[in-house]
Design a protein around this motif. Structure first.
Motif, PDB file in Angstrom:
ATOM      1  N   MET A  65       0.849  -1.218   0.000  1.00 43.04           N
ATOM      2  CA  MET A  65       0.000   0.000   0.000  1.00 43.04           C
ATOM      3  C   MET A  65       0.876   1.257   0.000  1.00 43.04           C
ATOM      4  O   MET A  65       1.856   1.340   0.721  1.00 43.04           O
ATOM      5  N   TYR A  66       0.477   2.200  -0.841  1.00 41.12           N
ATOM      6  CA  TYR A  66       1.248   3.436  -1.031  1.00 41.12           C
ATOM      7  C   TYR A  66       1.505   4.199   0.266  1.00 41.12           C
ATOM      8  O   TYR A  66       0.593   4.409   1.060  1.00 41.12           O
ATOM      9  N   ARG A  67       2.748   4.576   0.435  1.00 42.60           N
ATOM     10  CA  ARG A  67       3.092   5.545   1.486  1.00 42.60           C
ATOM     11  C   ARG A  67       3.835   6.700   0.838  1.00 42.60           C
ATOM     12  O   ARG A  67       4.815   6.493   0.124  1.00 42.60           O
ATOM     13  N   ALA A  68       3.386   7.919   1.104  1.00 45.86           N
ATOM     14  CA  ALA A  68       4.027   9.076   0.472  1.00 45.86           C
ATOM     15  C   ALA A  68       5.519   9.077   0.814  1.00 45.86           C
ATOM     16  O   ALA A  68       5.893   8.878   1.976  1.00 45.86           O
TER      17      ALA A  68
ATOM     18  N   LEU B  97       3.466  17.871   4.859  1.00 47.15           N
ATOM     19  CA  LEU B  97       3.736  16.549   4.275  1.00 47.15           C
ATOM     20  C   LEU B  97       3.237  15.446   5.198  1.00 47.15           C
ATOM     21  O   LEU B  97       2.707  14.424   4.746  1.00 47.15           O
ATOM     22  N   ASP B  98       3.409  15.660   6.467  1.00 51.50           N
ATOM     23  CA  ASP B  98       2.978  14.667   7.435  1.00 51.50           C
ATOM     24  C   ASP B  98       1.459  14.452   7.358  1.00 51.50           C
ATOM     25  O   ASP B  98       0.973  13.319   7.253  1.00 51.50           O
ATOM     26  N   GLU B  99       0.758  15.550   7.383  1.00 49.29           N
ATOM     27  CA  GLU B  99      -0.706  15.475   7.354  1.00 49.29           C
ATOM     28  C   GLU B  99      -1.195  14.914   6.013  1.00 49.29           C
ATOM     29  O   GLU B  99      -2.043  14.027   5.962  1.00 49.29           O
ATOM     30  N   GLY B 100      -0.622  15.440   4.916  1.00 49.69           N
ATOM     31  CA  GLY B 100      -1.012  14.966   3.583  1.00 49.69           C
ATOM     32  C   GLY B 100      -0.663  13.501   3.391  1.00 49.69           C
ATOM     33  O   GLY B 100      -1.424  12.734   2.793  1.00 49.69           O
ATOM     34  N   GLY B 101       0.495  13.116   3.902  1.00 51.25           N
ATOM     35  CA  GLY B 101       0.926  11.730   3.761  1.00 51.25           C
ATOM     36  C   GLY B 101      -0.032  10.773   4.451  1.00 51.25           C
ATOM     37  O   GLY B 101      -0.327   9.680   3.936  1.00 51.25           O
ATOM     38  N   LYS B 102      -0.532  11.183   5.618  1.00 49.54           N
ATOM     39  CA  LYS B 102      -1.503  10.333   6.335  1.00 49.54           C
ATOM     40  C   LYS B 102      -2.778  10.168   5.529  1.00 49.54           C
ATOM     41  O   LYS B 102      -3.317   9.069   5.379  1.00 49.54           O
ATOM     42  N   LEU B 103      -3.267  11.291   5.007  1.00 49.39           N
ATOM     43  CA  LEU B 103      -4.493  11.257   4.218  1.00 49.39           C
ATOM     44  C   LEU B 103      -4.310  10.357   2.988  1.00 49.39           C
ATOM     45  O   LEU B 103      -5.158   9.517   2.672  1.00 49.39           O
ATOM     46  N   ALA B 104      -3.173  10.521   2.325  1.00 55.05           N
ATOM     47  CA  ALA B 104      -2.918   9.729   1.114  1.00 55.05           C
ATOM     48  C   ALA B 104      -2.806   8.243   1.446  1.00 55.05           C
ATOM     49  O   ALA B 104      -3.410   7.398   0.789  1.00 55.05           O
TER      50      ALA B 104
ATOM     51  N   ALA C 233      -1.564   7.780  -4.356  1.00 53.68           N
ATOM     52  CA  ALA C 233      -2.527   6.939  -3.640  1.00 53.68           C
ATOM     53  C   ALA C 233      -3.597   6.397  -4.577  1.00 53.68           C
ATOM     54  O   ALA C 233      -3.939   5.214  -4.526  1.00 53.68           O
ATOM     55  N   ASP C 234      -4.118   7.250  -5.459  1.00 54.56           N
ATOM     56  CA  ASP C 234      -5.219   6.828  -6.325  1.00 54.56           C
ATOM     57  C   ASP C 234      -5.442   7.887  -7.392  1.00 54.56           C
ATOM     58  O   ASP C 234      -6.080   8.908  -7.152  1.00 54.56           O
ATOM     59  N   MET C 235      -4.929   7.598  -8.573  1.00 57.47           N
ATOM     60  CA  MET C 235      -4.949   8.592  -9.646  1.00 57.47           C
ATOM     61  C   MET C 235      -6.365   8.984 -10.051  1.00 57.47           C
ATOM     62  O   MET C 235      -6.639  10.138 -10.363  1.00 57.47           O
ATOM     63  N   ALA C 236      -7.260   8.008 -10.061  1.00 59.05           N
ATOM     64  CA  ALA C 236      -8.631   8.300 -10.481  1.00 59.05           C
ATOM     65  C   ALA C 236      -9.287   9.275  -9.506  1.00 59.05           C
ATOM     66  O   ALA C 236      -9.966  10.221  -9.907  1.00 59.05           O
ATOM     67  N   PHE C 237      -9.049   9.050  -8.211  1.00 60.80           N
ATOM     68  CA  PHE C 237      -9.606   9.956  -7.206  1.00 60.80           C
ATOM     69  C   PHE C 237      -8.995  11.341  -7.336  1.00 60.80           C
ATOM     70  O   PHE C 237      -9.680  12.364  -7.239  1.00 60.80           O
ATOM     71  N   ALA C 238      -7.684  11.395  -7.544  1.00 56.21           N
ATOM     72  CA  ALA C 238      -6.964  12.678  -7.532  1.00 56.21           C
ATOM     73  C   ALA C 238      -7.463  13.632  -8.603  1.00 56.21           C
ATOM     74  O   ALA C 238      -7.229  14.843  -8.527  1.00 56.21           O
ATOM     75  N   LEU C 239      -8.145  13.095  -9.615  1.00 50.28           N
ATOM     76  CA  LEU C 239      -8.670  13.979 -10.652  1.00 50.28           C
ATOM     77  C   LEU C 239      -9.741  14.925 -10.118  1.00 50.28           C
ATOM     78  O   LEU C 239      -9.939  16.005 -10.676  1.00 50.28           O
TER      79      LEU C 239
ATOM     80  N   ALA D 126       1.703   7.984  -9.901  1.00 43.90           N
ATOM     81  CA  ALA D 126       1.421   6.592 -10.261  1.00 43.90           C
ATOM     82  C   ALA D 126       2.715   5.783 -10.331  1.00 43.90           C
ATOM     83  O   ALA D 126       2.758   4.616  -9.929  1.00 43.90           O
ATOM     84  N   THR D 127       3.766   6.407 -10.830  1.00 43.93           N
ATOM     85  CA  THR D 127       5.044   5.703 -10.924  1.00 43.93           C
ATOM     86  C   THR D 127       5.592   5.378  -9.545  1.00 43.93           C
ATOM     87  O   THR D 127       6.086   4.269  -9.305  1.00 43.93           O
ATOM     88  N   GLU D 128       5.504   6.324  -8.636  1.00 44.73           N
ATOM     89  CA  GLU D 128       5.963   6.078  -7.269  1.00 44.73           C
ATOM     90  C   GLU D 128       5.161   4.940  -6.639  1.00 44.73           C
ATOM     91  O   GLU D 128       5.717   4.039  -5.992  1.00 44.73           O
ATOM     92  N   GLY D 129       3.836   4.960  -6.838  1.00 46.26           N
ATOM     93  CA  GLY D 129       3.018   3.870  -6.309  1.00 46.26           C
ATOM     94  C   GLY D 129       3.413   2.529  -6.905  1.00 46.26           C
ATOM     95  O   GLY D 129       3.544   1.520  -6.206  1.00 46.26           O
ATOM     96  N   SER D 130       3.616   2.534  -8.200  1.00 40.60           N
ATOM     97  CA  SER D 130       4.015   1.317  -8.904  1.00 40.60           C
ATOM     98  C   SER D 130       5.366   0.821  -8.405  1.00 40.60           C
ATOM     99  O   SER D 130       5.580  -0.383  -8.208  1.00 40.60           O
ATOM    100  N   TYR D 131       6.268   1.754  -8.175  1.00 39.96           N
ATOM    101  CA  TYR D 131       7.603   1.398  -7.674  1.00 39.96           C
ATOM    102  C   TYR D 131       7.519   0.747  -6.293  1.00 39.96           C
ATOM    103  O   TYR D 131       8.158  -0.270  -6.027  1.00 39.96           O
ATOM    104  N   GLN D 132       6.729   1.355  -5.427  1.00 45.36           N
ATOM    105  CA  GLN D 132       6.636   0.813  -4.060  1.00 45.36           C
ATOM    106  C   GLN D 132       6.096  -0.616  -4.066  1.00 45.36           C
ATOM    107  O   GLN D 132       6.569  -1.479  -3.322  1.00 45.36           O
ATOM    108  N   LEU D 133       5.100  -0.836  -4.919  1.00 48.38           N
ATOM    109  CA  LEU D 133       4.508  -2.173  -4.987  1.00 48.38           C
ATOM    110  C   LEU D 133       5.528  -3.180  -5.532  1.00 48.38           C
ATOM    111  O   LEU D 133       5.670  -4.297  -5.003  1.00 48.38           O
TER     112      LEU D 133
END
Lengths: 586, 586
Positions: A1-4, A43-50, A120-126, A308-315
Motif C-alpha cells: 500500500m502506497y506511502r508518500a 507533508l505529514d498530514e497529507g501523507g496520512k491522508l494519502a 494513492a489513487d490517480m482516479a480519485f486525484a482527478l 502513479a510511478t511512485e506507487g508502482s515502484y513501491q509495490l
C-alpha cells in the motif's frame, strides 16, 4: 500500500529548492511561515491522508467503476467520504487565494500534495485537480460577482468543478465545436453535448461548477469564436443557498482502460431548453481564458504520472524483496535491480524537475517584478517537457512495475497492472504529447529563437562545470551532463534551422526532441540534489540517505542519460525519410 | 478489422528469403512444392481464416472471458467453432511431421500462419501455439507407443495440448517445484497444483494432452531432478477410443490484464488419488526435454507481439485516415505520421527478422549436414533477441496504437487498448525478458566467446558495404548500418570482457545489450528487403510497393536505429553506479 515518500519530497523542497529562502520571503507568502517546519507539518498530514484514506480505495474503485444511472453518476465506494476529508483538510484550495477561502500557499506545496493524491489513487486525484482548474479559471477571468458566489466553495471543496471542452467532433481542434450559447437577460442559455468530462457528475458534494466552452450565435469561425461559460449544476440564489436544478445532466460514463474510479461523462446541456450559464472573461475569448490555466493543468498531469510511478515502484519493490527465486529474493537478480533502480532514478528525476518548476511557477506569479517575466518564459518552456516527457516515462515505468512482478504482474488482483492502465491516459489528455511536442518546438522555441532554452542550457552547463571540480561521483555526473547538454544544444540548433527552413520537418522531429530535453532536464535537477547531498557528506554527515541520493543520480547520469544520444540521432535525421515518406504509403 | 498483410508477408517469404530456393530443395520439403505458388495459396487461405473467422471474435472474447465453473472451463463465444475450422484446415500441424498427421511444411510457413492468428486474436492463437509445443515435446522425446496414440490427434487439432511448468512457488526457478510423480505399473500417479496453465481446459475438443513437469520420489534436488509426463484429460483405450476421465481438473481461471479469451488455469492433479501420467523422455531429464522446444516456443511469443502490433497498426491507420482535426485527416499531422511510420517500420523489421530466423530454424532441423550446426548456433543466438526485443517493441508499438486514437484510444470499445493489454504478457511469459537477456549474454555469447555473434556481425557488415555501392537510399541505409554494427561490436566486446572479469556486471548490462542487438538485427533484415526492392526498381519495375519498402527501411535506419547508440552508452556504463548500487538502498 502506497506511502508518500516524505523524506524524498522534503529533501527536494527544503534542501534542494530551499523553499524558505526562495519563496518564504516573497510578499505573498511571508506571513505564512513557509519553510521547513511548515513543509514537515503539511507533508505529514497529507501523507496520512494519502496513505490511510485514499490508497485503500484504489483497488476497489478500479473494480467498482463510477457508473451513470438515471442521469446521475454513482461514484466508487468510499470516494464521497474521501472528498469530504480532503475538503476538511483545506487541500482543495492549498495554493489558492486566501481572500476566497484558499490557503494561499505556494504552488510547490500544492504540487507535493498532488503527487501524494495521485500516488494513492490517480482516479480519485482527478477530483481536486479538475476543481482547482475550474477555480483558477474563475479567479483569473470571472466577474467579481461570480467570484463571490463560486470561488470560495470551490476552494474549500464544498463544491467541485469540471472543464467541458471536448465534443465528439472536436478534440485537439476545438474550433469546430457545436455547443451554442444564446444571450438571455443576465445569463446565456447553453445547448450541446460534451464528452470526456472528468468527474462530470457525482453526489459527494452539493453542487458542481461546470466551465463550458461554447459559441455565441454571431461568433467568428474557428477557435477565435469560442467563449467560456460557468454552468452550475444547481443555480445559486442571491443568499448563497442552492436554487433550481440546472439543465445539465450526465448521459453516460465511458468504459475506459483505466482510472475507472473517475467518472468520465458525456454531458448534455440544455436538453430541456437550455442550461443557464454565465460568461467568464470576454466574449469570443474563451480559448485565451483556457490557455491561462494550461500550465497549471499540464503540470498536474505530469504529477499524475509521477504519483502513479511512485506507487508502482513501491509495490514492485515490496514484491521483489519478498519473492524468492533461485534461493534469493529477486531484488538480488541483476536485471530486477536494474528495473527497480530505473524506476527509482527516473521517479526522482521527475520529482526534482516538477518541483523545481513549481517554484518557477510561484516566481512567475508572485516573484519580484524583475523575476516574473524570466520565470514565465522558463515555465512556458518547461511545461510541455514536464507534461510530455513525464507522462511518456510514467508509461514506461509502470510497465516495468508490472514486469518486476513476472506473471503475478499480469494478474489484476496484484494491483500492478492498474498503475499502467491508469497512467496510460496521461500522454493523451490535457493536450496529447504530440501537441506538447509541437508546442515546445513550434511555440516555445520558435517565439524567442531558442533564447530561453539557451539560457537553461547555460545554467546546466555552469552546474556541470562546477560538479567537475567536486570530485567523486559528482565529477562523473558533471561529465555526463556536459556531454548531454552539448548534444541538446546541437539538437536545438537543428530544430531552429528546421523551423526557419521547413517547419514541417521540425514537427516530425518534435517528439524526439521533447524526449531528449526531458531526459536532460531530469538529470540536471537530480544532479542538483546529488550536489547538495555530496556537500552534506563532505561536511561530515553520516546520513546514508545522502549517499543514496548521490548514487541514484549517478546511475541516472550513466545509464539513463545516454538515451539522449539516441533521440539526438533521430532529431538530426528527421529531414530524411520521415519527412519524405508519403502518407499514402502508410 | 484485421486483414493479414499478405503482400508484405509474401514479399519476405518469396522475394527476400526465396523460400523455393532456400528450403524447397531440402529433402524434407522437395516433394511438397514449397515455393511461390504454395506461399500464395497458403497465405490466401490462412488470411481468410484470420480475417473472416478469428478477427471477429477478438473483442467479444475480451468482454466475455473464459471462466471456470464446476471444474470445467467455459470458453468465449465462437472459439470452439474457430478451433474446429483451424483444425479442418490442417493448420495445427502445418510444420509437423507428415508421418503423424502433420503437413510437413517449413517452420517458415508455420511462422507466417502464427503471425496471422495472433494478428487476428492473440488470446485465441495461444490454443494452436500450446498444442504445437506439446506435440513437439512428444515428437522429440516420447516413446513410439505414446507418439502413436497422441501425436496425430494433436497435429490434426482433434485434441489440444498444454504445458504445465509453473507452480505458485516455482516460476523462473523450476527447481523448487512440489508436484510429485509416483511409479505405478506402466504409468505414474501425478499429484500437485500448477498455475498459469494456458488453455488448461475447455470443451472445444474431445481430449486435452497435458505435459507436466514433476519430481520422482527419489529425484535429486533442484532442476536436475525434474521429469516430464504426459497426462491426458481422458485416458485413451488401446483402440484409440476415449476411456475414463483422468484425475486432472481446472480449479480456477485468472483475472488478467489481457488475453481474456485464453483460459489461464490453475490445474489440480491427483486430488482424487493421482492423475495417470506417462513418462516422456528419461527420468530426471524433464528440463532438458523442455529446452529442446524452447526455441520454437520463444519464436512464437515473438510472433504474438508482431501479430498484435500489426493489428494495432491497422486499427490506428484506419482511424488516422478517417479522423479529421484542423480540417485534415490526422494522418497528415507530422507527429501522427511519425507514430504510424514507427509502428509500420518496426513491425516490418520484426517480421523480416522473425521470418529470416524461421528459415534458420528449418535449416538447423532439415538442412544439409554442413549447414545444420551453424544454423543451430545462429538460431540459439537469435531466439532470445527475437523473444526479448520483439516483445518489448510490441508493448511500445501497441501503446502508440492507443496514442494515435487520442482519447478514443483510452475507451475500450475502440479496441486499441486491448492490443496493448494483450501484448503486455509477452515480455513476461515463456521466460521473462530478463531471462532472455541473461540467456543471450551469459549462455549464447559466453559459450562460444562471441564467435557466432561475430559471424552475424560480419554478415551485416558485408551487406552494408555492398549497399554503399548501390547508391540512393541503400547507400544511406548502408552508412547507418555500418555505424550501428560498429557500436554493436564495441558493446559485444564490453560484454565479453565483463563476462570474464565480473559476470554480474554483464547481467546488469544484458537487457540494454539485448535491445541494442534487436534494433540492429531488425534494421539489417529490413535492409535486405530494401535491397531486393531497390534492385527491382532499378530493373524497371514501376511497382510502388518496392518504393515503399525502400522508404520504410530508410526511415528505420535514420530514425530508429540511432537508439542503438543510447543502449550502447548504458551498456558501457553498467559497471558503474548500476553495479555498485546496494540493493538495500532501493
Amino acid at each position: 500500500m502506497y506511502r508518500a515518500p516524505l523524506e524524498d519530497m522534503r529533501f527536494v523542497i527544503d534542501e534542494v529548492l530551499c523553499i524558505g529562502e526562495t519563496l518564504g520571503s516573497l510578499p505573498r507568502f511571508e506571513e505564512l511561515g513557509v519553510g521547513e517546519d511548515l513543509t514537515a507539518a503539511l507533508l505529514d498530514e497529507g501523507g496520512k491522508l494519502a496513505g490511510e484514506v485514499l490508497a485503500p480505495l484504489r483497488r476497489g474503485a478500479d473494480m467498482q467503476p463510477a457508473r451513470c444511472e438515471d442521469q446521475k453518476v454513482v461514484i466508487s465506494p468510499g470516494y464521497a467520504d474521501a472528498i469530504r476529508q480532503l475538503a476538511q483538510g483545506g487541500w482543495f484550495g492549498i495554493s489558492a487565494d486566501a481572500d476566497f477561502g484558499g490557503q494561499g500557499l505556494p504552488e510547490l506545496y500544492g504540487t507535493a500534495a498532488s503527487e501524494m493524491w495521485n500516488g494513492a489513487d490517480m482516479a480519485f486525484a482527478l477530483a481536486p485537480i479538475l476543481s482547482s482548474g475550474a477555480a483558477l479559471a474563475i479567479a483569473s477571468h470571472a466577474t467579481d460577482e461570480l467570484k463571490a458566489i463560486y470561488l470560495e466553495k470551490l476552494h474549500t471543496g464544498e463544491w467541485t468543478g469540471t472543464m467541458n471542452l471536448t465534443e465528439s467532433g472536436a478534440g485537439s481542434d476545438l474550433g469546430v465545436m457545436k455547443t451554442r450559447a444564446v444571450p438571455n437577460g443576465d445569463h446565456y442559455l447553453i445547448t450541446g453535448q460534451k464528452i470526456y468530462i472528468t468527474w462530470g457528475d457525482h453526489d459527494a458534494v452539493d453542487n458542481i461548477v461546470h466551465l463550458v466552452l461554447a459559441k455565441l450565435p454571431d461568433a467568428p469561425e474557428g477557435s477565435s469564436g469560442i467563449s467560456l461559460f460557468l454552468v452550475p449544476k444547481f443555480l445559486v440564489n442571491a443568499d448563497g443557498s442552492l436554487g433550481e436544478r440546472n439543465d445539465v445532466y450526465p448521459v453516460s460514463t465511458e468504459h475506459k482502460l483505466g482510472i475507472h474510479g473517475s467518472p468520465t461523462c458525456v454531458m448534455a446541456f440544455g436538453d430541456q431548453g437550455g442550461a443557464v450559464g454565465y460568461l467568464v472573461g470576454e466574449e469570443n475569448r474563451g480559448l485565451t481564458c483556457m490557455f491561462t490555466m494550461m500550465n497549471e493543468a499540464r503540470l498536474k498531469v505530469g504529477l499524475q504520472s509521477l504519483g502513479a510511478t511512485e506507487g508502482s515502484y513501491q509495490l514492485a519493490l515490496a514484491y521483489a524483496k519478498d519473492r524468492v527465486q533461485g534461493g534469493v529474493p529477486i531484488i538480488e537478480h541483476a536485471d530486477v535491480k536494474r528495473m527497480l533502480l530505473t524506476m527509482k532514478a527516473l521517479s526522482e528525476g521527475m520529482r526534482a524537475l516538477a518541483y523545481s518548476e513549481a517554484v518557477t511557477m510561484d516566481l512567475a506569479h508572485y516573484g519580484a517584478d524583475a523575476q516574473r517575466s524570466m520565470a514565465q518564459a522558463r515555465i512556458d518552456l518547461m511545461i510541455p517537457v514536464i507534461k510530455g516527457w513525464m507522462t511518456e516515462v510514467g508509461v514506461e515505468l509502470t510497465s516495468l512495475g508490472v514486469q518486476v512482478h513476472g506473471g503475478m504482474g499480469y494478474v489484476e488482483e496484484t494491483g500492478a497492472a492498474q498503475y499502467l492502465r491508469d497512467v496510460r491516459i496521461t500522454p493523451i489528455y490535457e493536450g496529447t504529447n504530440g501537441i506538447q511536442a509541437a508546442d515546445l518546438v513550434g511555440r516555445k522555441l520558435g517565439r524567442d529563437g531558442g533564447s530561453t532554452m539557451a539560457a537553461v542550457l547555460d545554467m546546466i552547463r555552469a552546474d556541470a562545470q562546477d560538479y567537475l571540480s567536486r570530485g567523486g561521483s559528482l565529477e562523473i555526473i558533471g561529465q555526463c551532463l556536459l556531454k548531454a547538454v552539448a548534444q541538446q544544444a546541437e539538437s536545438t540548433e537543428v530544430i531552429l534551422q528546421m523551423l526557419s527552413s521547413n517547419p514541417e520537418v521540425a514537427g516530425a522531429a518534435a517528439f524526439d526532441y521533447m524526449m531528449q530535453t526531458g531526459f536532460l532536464f531530469g538529470a540536471w535537477q537530480l544532479a542538483r540534489g546529488a550536489a547538495v547531498a555530496q556537500a552534506a557528506l563532505k561536511a561530515g554527515s553520516d546520513n546514508e540517505f545522502y549517499a543514496r541520493k548521490v548514487a541514484t543520480a549517478t546511475f541516472y547520469a550513466q545509464s539513463i542519460l545516454p538515451r539522449c544520444e539516441g533521440y539526438a540521432g533521430s532529431v538530426a535525421n528527421a529531414g530524411g525519410a520521415l519527412q519524405d515518406y508519403p502518407v499514402g504509403w502508410l
